[in-house]
Write a protein that holds these residues in place. Structure first.
Motif, mmCIF file in Angstrom:
data_model
loop_
_atom_site.group_PDB
_atom_site.id
_atom_site.type_symbol
_atom_site.label_atom_id
_atom_site.label_comp_id
_atom_site.label_asym_id
_atom_site.label_seq_id
_atom_site.Cartn_x
_atom_site.Cartn_y
_atom_site.Cartn_z
ATOM 1 N N VAL A 273 -1.253 -19.242 -26.200
ATOM 2 C CA VAL A 273 -0.273 -19.010 -27.068
ATOM 3 C C VAL A 273 0.673 -17.751 -27.178
ATOM 4 O O VAL A 273 1.695 -17.729 -27.181
ATOM 5 C CB VAL A 273 -0.960 -19.291 -28.640
ATOM 6 N N LEU A 274 0.215 -16.623 -26.650
ATOM 7 C CA LEU A 274 0.787 -15.353 -26.643
ATOM 8 C C LEU A 274 1.748 -15.318 -25.575
ATOM 9 O O LEU A 274 1.224 -15.551 -24.487
ATOM 10 C CB LEU A 274 -0.421 -14.276 -26.601
ATOM 11 N N PRO A 275 2.873 -14.927 -25.699
ATOM 12 C CA PRO A 275 3.987 -15.049 -24.697
ATOM 13 C C PRO A 275 4.049 -13.575 -23.940
ATOM 14 O O PRO A 275 3.772 -12.757 -24.504
ATOM 15 C CB PRO A 275 5.085 -15.384 -25.521
ATOM 16 N N GLY A 276 4.721 -13.887 -22.996
ATOM 17 C CA GLY A 276 5.208 -12.446 -22.183
ATOM 18 C C GLY A 276 4.290 -12.185 -21.160
ATOM 19 O O GLY A 276 3.044 -12.027 -21.169
ATOM 20 N N LYS A 277 4.817 -11.646 -19.783
ATOM 21 C CA LYS A 277 4.088 -11.107 -18.705
ATOM 22 C C LYS A 277 3.278 -9.887 -19.237
ATOM 23 O O LYS A 277 2.123 -9.723 -18.826
ATOM 24 C CB LYS A 277 5.057 -10.810 -17.836
ATOM 25 N N HIS A 278 3.870 -8.981 -19.983
ATOM 26 C CA HIS A 278 3.340 -7.855 -20.189
ATOM 27 C C HIS A 278 1.706 -8.243 -21.271
ATOM 28 O O HIS A 278 0.886 -7.846 -21.085
ATOM 29 C CB HIS A 278 3.948 -7.071 -21.038
ATOM 30 N N ASN A 279 2.065 -9.293 -21.908
ATOM 31 C CA ASN A 279 0.630 -9.659 -22.689
ATOM 32 C C ASN A 279 -0.183 -10.475 -21.786
ATOM 33 O O ASN A 279 -1.349 -10.492 -22.013
ATOM 34 C CB ASN A 279 1.001 -10.855 -23.926
ATOM 35 N N LEU A 280 0.274 -11.038 -20.663
ATOM 36 C CA LEU A 280 -0.848 -11.585 -19.788
ATOM 37 C C LEU A 280 -1.614 -10.590 -19.162
ATOM 38 O O LEU A 280 -2.785 -10.695 -18.955
ATOM 39 C CB LEU A 280 0.003 -12.348 -18.616
ATOM 40 N N SER A 281 -0.974 -9.411 -18.865
ATOM 41 C CA SER A 281 -1.874 -8.113 -18.543
ATOM 42 C C SER A 281 -2.948 -7.715 -19.539
ATOM 43 O O SER A 281 -4.164 -7.655 -19.180
ATOM 44 C CB SER A 281 -0.927 -7.168 -17.986
ATOM 45 N N ASN A 282 -2.564 -7.753 -20.891
ATOM 46 C CA ASN A 282 -3.435 -7.606 -21.923
ATOM 47 C C ASN A 282 -4.478 -8.631 -22.041
ATOM 48 O O ASN A 282 -5.631 -8.277 -22.115
ATOM 49 C CB ASN A 282 -2.568 -7.420 -23.063
ATOM 50 N N ILE A 283 -4.045 -9.610 -21.782
ATOM 51 C CA ILE A 283 -5.021 -10.980 -21.851
ATOM 52 C C ILE A 283 -6.169 -10.911 -20.809
ATOM 53 O O ILE A 283 -7.245 -10.804 -20.940
ATOM 54 C CB ILE A 283 -4.289 -12.330 -21.745
ATOM 55 N N MET A 284 -5.675 -10.367 -19.474
ATOM 56 C CA MET A 284 -6.456 -10.314 -18.248
ATOM 57 C C MET A 284 -7.642 -9.267 -18.581
ATOM 58 O O MET A 284 -8.723 -9.405 -18.399
ATOM 59 C CB MET A 284 -5.837 -9.993 -17.206
ATOM 60 N N ALA A 285 -7.180 -7.977 -19.224
ATOM 61 C CA ALA A 285 -8.030 -7.015 -19.413
ATOM 62 C C ALA A 285 -9.149 -7.459 -20.563
ATOM 63 O O ALA A 285 -10.365 -7.100 -20.318
ATOM 64 C CB ALA A 285 -7.314 -5.681 -19.761
ATOM 65 N N ALA A 286 -8.700 -7.982 -21.533
ATOM 66 C CA ALA A 286 -9.461 -8.466 -22.579
ATOM 67 C C ALA A 286 -10.432 -9.518 -22.049
ATOM 68 O O ALA A 286 -11.658 -9.332 -22.345
ATOM 69 C CB ALA A 286 -8.849 -9.119 -23.841
ATOM 70 N N VAL A 287 -10.046 -10.472 -21.355
ATOM 71 C CA VAL A 287 -11.025 -11.390 -20.795
ATOM 72 C C VAL A 287 -12.062 -10.853 -20.093
ATOM 73 O O VAL A 287 -13.236 -11.037 -20.186
ATOM 74 C CB VAL A 287 -10.434 -12.413 -19.860
ATOM 75 N N ALA A 288 -11.582 -9.744 -19.068
ATOM 76 C CA ALA A 288 -12.872 -9.236 -18.263
ATOM 77 C C ALA A 288 -13.709 -8.406 -19.254
ATOM 78 O O ALA A 288 -15.026 -8.624 -19.016
ATOM 79 C CB ALA A 288 -12.094 -8.139 -17.338
ATOM 80 N N ALA A 289 -13.275 -7.724 -20.045
ATOM 81 C CA ALA A 289 -14.206 -6.729 -21.153
ATOM 82 C C ALA A 289 -14.881 -7.768 -21.784
ATOM 83 O O ALA A 289 -16.181 -7.409 -21.942
ATOM 84 C CB ALA A 289 -13.435 -5.908 -21.930
#
Length: 449
Positions: A273-289
């Motif tokens: 749901v969360l839009p934006g390439k910059h948020n995709l980076s945030n999502i990746m970091a959150a998924v890993a952690a």
């Protein structure tokens, strides 16, 4: 709590009585430290100073006298925002008196494992995502640091059944010596706070302290697309978990329009749901952690398919008749609005305007190519309208305020359009805060029929 005996009988000076200083003072006093507290604000009306004096703590207000350093101090705990160029701190450095922030205390006393997040942008979103993803896992997530409660205050109450998720700034990390999170996250590094750190190199070094004491039992999650971050991570002894939106790597990456963690498919990108390439980076970091800390893929998927974003930061509000509304009231400058606009491929109706600081909006023009209509308001309404005309936008309307702008924008829209509040300006011409402006937008969206 652990290591509380370390502080017993120590002579400690607290500099700055903001939220973190007040919490640290109460905590260290309870550990049996001999405290001196100093705050530049006048004594009159200083409720925190009064409360500490009632505990028998010596408080000096109104200035930072150098005589405070003659107390045979073991160390100083300073408010993160006070620069090291402050005369009192400069003199302390000359005298080799250690200077910490309350993050150092939190790390020493916490019974709970710690996930620490830093970066120039995206810290709040990533921290919030991790906190949400860890719900219903084996440990109870507690969000602290720059968002949530003061880190040391939360650490004092934590148990081994909790997990602390802390957003930390360079200011906070610079004042650490032993701090050692089990999982650290380094999102990105852009030029910022150079008035405080002096150079981008010093700024980067301060942020890199998040992994300085980690070892092979710990994890460091970092942005492999950021050359500056990658270079700073070379010396980390923790297990390296990179993430990248551009290529496959050993951590989190994109493959066949899906997000993967170490060969495991997590979610299709179209479901997020969360839009934006910059948020995709945030999502990746959150998924890993979150996965490393014990979150289930089911909970992670639930968050990514429902999480609307941190309030006022490209926050998804709702959909009405095929139009999706987003609240980005935190976008108080052109750079932030450009980032917001880049998040959407659908046609955008842009709501923008606010305090006139004397700047032009020429830099915004290239980012308006996907904007089909604009509604401007506030002191900068005419300037933004001119920028829109130069970008070739044919439909530009003016509203008196955000409340009026929402139904006007809706009247200009069609199904599949995005209606975006991203003002590119501060709010103070019409609203006390960007939060108030964003709340007005949300309320106006909900009132639409």
């Amino acid at each position: 709590m652990k290591n509380t005996e370390f502080f017993k009988g120590k002579n400690i000076l607290i500099v700055g009585l903001a939220k973190s200083g007040f919490a640290a003072a109460k905590l260290l006093h309870s550990f049996g430290a001999h405290l001196f507290v100093n705050d530049k604000s006048p004594r009159e009306g200083n409720m925190e100073a009064e409360k500490l004096e009632q505990l028998g703590i010596e408080v000096v207000c109104g200035a930072h006298p150098l005589t405070l350093l003659d107390k045979n101090l073991d160390f100083i705990v300073k408010n993160p925002g006070i620069p090291y160029q402050n005369p009192l701190l400069s003199e302390a450095i000359k005298r080799n008196i250690p200077i910490y922030t309350e993050v150092e205390i939190a790390g020493m006393i916490s019974d709970a494992p710690i996930i620490a997040i830093t970066g120039s942008n995206g810290k709040t979103t990533t921290t919030t995502l991790i906190g949400e993803m860890l719900k219903n896992s084996e440990k109870t997530p507690i969000v602290a640091g720059n968002i949530g409660t003061v880190f040391s205050e939360v650490a004092a109450e934590s148990t081994p059944d909790d997990i602390l998720v802390a957003e930390l700034s360079s200011f906070q990390l610079m004042g650490t010596e032993r701090f050692k999170p089990e999982i650290s996250v380094f999102l990105n590094l852009f030029e910022a706070h150079l008035d405080y750190h002096g150079s981008i190199d010093e700024y980067g070094k301060a942020k890199a302290k998040i992994t300085e004491n980690q070892d092979s039992a710990d994890y460091v999650i970092y942005n492999a697309d950021d050359e500056n971050v990658t270079a700073l991570m070379k010396d980390s002894r923790a297990k390296h978990i990179p993430f990248s939106v551009t290529r496959k790597c050993e951590g989190v990456y994109i493959q066949e329009d899906a997000l993967y963690f170490q060969e495991q498919k997590v979610i299709e990108l179209k479901e997020i749901v969360l839009p934006g390439k910059h948020n995709l980076s945030n999502i990746m970091a959150a998924v890993a952690a979150s996965l490393l800390a014990g979150a289930t893929k089911e909970q992670i998927r639930h968050v990514l398919t429902t999480f609307p974003g941190v309030k006022h930061r490209l926050q998804y509000v709702e959909e009405k008749n095929g139009r999706r509304f987003y609240n980005d009231s935190k976008a108080t400058n052109i750079l932030a609005t450009k980032a917001a606009l880049s998040a959407f491929q659908n046609p955008v109706i842009l709501l923008a305007g606010g305090l006139d600081r004397g700047n032009s909006f020429d830099d915004l023009i290239p980012a308006l190519k996907n904007v089909k209509a604009m509604v401007t308001f506030g002191q900068t309404a005419e300037k933004l309208a001119d920028a829109g005309k130069q970008a070739g936008i044919e439909t530009i309307k003016r509203a008196d305020n955000v409340e009026e702008a929402v139904p006007l924008a809706y009247s200009l829209s069609h199904a599949e359009d995005v209606i975006l509040l991203s003002p590119a300006c501060a709010s103070w011409d019409q609203y006390k805060t960007f939060e108030q402006r964003g709340d007005m937008f949300i309320n106006s969206v909900h009132k639409l029929k």
